[in-house]
Scaffold this active site. Structure first.
Site, PDB file in Angstrom:
ATOM      1  N   ARG A  51       0.843  -1.192   0.000  1.00  0.00           N
ATOM      2  CA  ARG A  51       0.000   0.000   0.000  1.00  0.00           C
ATOM      3  C   ARG A  51       0.883   1.250   0.000  1.00  0.00           C
ATOM      4  NH1 ARG A  51      -3.768   2.676   4.755  1.00  0.00           N
ATOM      5  NH2 ARG A  51      -4.833   4.150   3.355  1.00  0.00           N
ATOM      6  N   HIS A  52       0.386   2.318  -0.593  1.00  0.00           N
ATOM      7  CA  HIS A  52       1.110   3.594  -0.557  1.00  0.00           C
ATOM      8  C   HIS A  52       1.368   4.039   0.882  1.00  0.00           C
ATOM      9  CE1 HIS A  52      -2.519   5.705   0.720  1.00  0.00           C
ATOM     10  NE2 HIS A  52      -3.175   5.044  -0.215  1.00  0.00           N
ATOM     11  N   GLY A  53       2.266   4.993   1.048  1.00  0.00           N
ATOM     12  CA  GLY A  53       2.622   5.486   2.371  1.00  0.00           C
ATOM     13  C   GLY A  53       1.654   6.550   2.876  1.00  0.00           C
ATOM     14  N   ALA A  79       1.447   1.994   4.157  1.00  0.00           N
ATOM     15  CA  ALA A  79       2.615   1.171   3.783  1.00  0.00           C
ATOM     16  C   ALA A  79       2.437  -0.305   4.126  1.00  0.00           C
ATOM     17  CB  ALA A  79       3.904   1.714   4.408  1.00  0.00           C
ATOM     18  N   GLY A  95      -0.186  -0.328  -4.561  1.00  0.00           N
ATOM     19  CA  GLY A  95      -1.587   0.044  -4.736  1.00  0.00           C
ATOM     20  C   GLY A  95      -2.159   0.668  -3.489  1.00  0.00           C
TER      21      GLY A  95
END
Length: 471
Positions: A83-85, A400, A357
């Protein structure tokens, strides 16, 4: 004294006076971390899941790799779904924050007389500094989240995420088209390059945008029409939103803020709660908003968020998980290529695949794999019996978050290990081993490997009907 950090970096000091009900300010030596930091659902910091990273954000633990000690095994492939931060609030929440701030400034003074110093801190010194152009963008802390994750994974998998493999483009990087994901995959590559000692060099990026894989939910008509745009699909969430537990939190917050109860809507209540989370994850600030909530309030608000994710993205409706079929098949095709025997003349398979993602990417895939499924699903009426539930998004999909598939070459054949947020998790039905034989994993998911057809599941379901529900 209570330190409040202004967004521009200055420090404002305000003496905390009267206690709001049910809050103990005896502990206001003010720890760096709010007491409710572990309950923010998908807006939780990664460090709340792995608190040792607060001491050393680059500390990696190779002991999490657990192939059978009796077999000689070595990792040959890593697929990481990440996952994005940490990010700014989305536009919808930025507008709610502004509305809440204005409401407290203009109406709390009349209702409360403005005597409490913690309220004065919010009314007179705290600034709603979020602007609409921030809309969900990755923040500096979010770039650090991914840089540090990359460094830790390279430490645990030095032969797979090596400089040579990345430079020769043997490692594949895929991302969602959303700017926070593109920025995250760039930050991940920066983290690798810094690990190799290239701190001053211009970063080199090599990645592909693939929304068919990383935003599969947008393309699944059965999901979009059956769940996302279907008001009945989230009935449990709506019931809880206006139920006894949430109404109790609303009344307490309205009293603490000195607001008329009817003016503090459930959405504004949640905005106040998430303000604590944003200030922590973006600025590492212990916000005055945090002191409005005690742990029991936070648990109620976390449950409301979990209900939404359960029914909208996870086990609540079967189509939620089936929408991730493209990503599921992609992962297993990659593992198949990495694990099959090769002739000496054949090119080596890619040693690693990094797929970046969203929480909405990870939750359906985790659900499809059968993870975090409680025997009794969460509903609007069983809050009291759900305190020990497995499905806690604060623990599963913080910023994240990552799902790691580690393929080993072993004496008895390839083995596969699963890690969630860098901690070992066993496959459902194969709980006897951390790293079962890959052929046994494939046998467990045979029904999905032979089926799980995206077109049939997403296009073949009658439009406008209620989603297929798993209970």
């Amino acid at each position: 004294m209570f330190s409040v950090f202004h967004p521009a970096g200055g420090v404002l000091l305000a003496t905390l006076g009267l206690l709001v009900p049910r809050l103990s300010f005896a502990s206001l030596s003010v720890p760096d971390i709010p007491h409710i930091a572990g309950y923010f659902g998908t807006k939780t910091r990664y460090e709340e899941v792995n608190p040792h990273l607060l001491r050393d954000p680059l500390s990696a633990d190779p002991s999490v790799l657990r192939p059978p000690p009796a077999e000689h095994c070595s990792p040959v492939h890593l697929t990481a779904v990440v996952r994005h931060g940490s990010r700014y609030p989305t536009l919808k929440n930025i507008r709610r924050i502004r509305k809440l701030s204005e409401l407290v400034r203009t109406e709390a003074s009349r209702a409360s007389g403005g005597s409490e110093s913690w309220l004065q801190e919010i009314r007179n010194r705290w600034e709603a500094w979020y602007t609409e152009d921030m809309d969900g963008q990755l923040v500096t802390k979010g770039r650090d989240d991914l840089r540090q994750l990359a460094s830790r994974l390279a430490s645990v998998f030095p032969s797979l995420l090596s400089e040579e493999n990345v430079r020769k483009r043997r490692v594949r990087f895929l991302t969602s088209s959303k700017h926070r994901c593109v920025s995250s995959v760039e930050a991940f590559q920066e983290g690798l390059q810094r690990r190799w000692g290239r701190h001053d060099a211009e970063p080199e990026y090599s990645h592909e945008v693939d929304d068919e894989l990383m935003r599969f939910f947008d393309r699944c008509r059965g999901y979009v029409e059956g769940v996302e745009n279907n008001r009945t699909a989230l009935l449990e969430v709506e019931k809880f939103k206006h139920g006894e537990e949430m109404e109790g939190v609303r009344r307490r917050m309205a009293d603490r803020l000195g607001l008329p109860y009817h003016r503090l809507t459930p959405d504004l209540l949640e905005a106040a709660f998430f303000l604590c989370s944003y200030e922590l994850s973006i600025k590492n600030v212990h916000s005055p908003w945090c002191f409005l909530f005690d742990e029991s309030d936070a648990k109620v608000l976390e449950y409301k968020s979990d209900l939404k994710q359960y029914w909208k993205r996870s086990h609540g409706h079967e189509i939620n998980s089936l929408s991730s079929c493209p990503l599921f098949h992609h992962v297993f095709r990659t593992l198949d290529r990495a694990g099959r025997p090769r002739r000496s003349t054949e090119a080596s398979p890619e040693p690693a695949s990094i797929l970046v993602g969203h929480a909405e990417t990870l939750l359906p895939l985790l659900s499809l794999l059968g993870l975090y499924k409680d025997q009794t699903p969460p509903t609007a009426t069983n809050y009291d019996s759900q305190h020990g539930r497995r499905f806690r998004t604060s623990r599963i999909v913080p910023y994240a978050a990552n799902l790691l598939f580690v393929l080993y070459d072993c004496q008895r054949g390839p083995r596969l290990q699963l890690l969630v947020n860098e901690s070992p998790v066993r496959f459902p039905g194969l709980e006897a081993e951390d790293a079962p034989l890959y052929r046994d994993v494939r046998a467990t998911y045979r029904h999905l490997l032979d089926g799980c057809d995206f077109h049939r599941e997403c296009e073949g379901r009658a439009v406008g009907r209620a989603p297929n529900t798993e209970l």
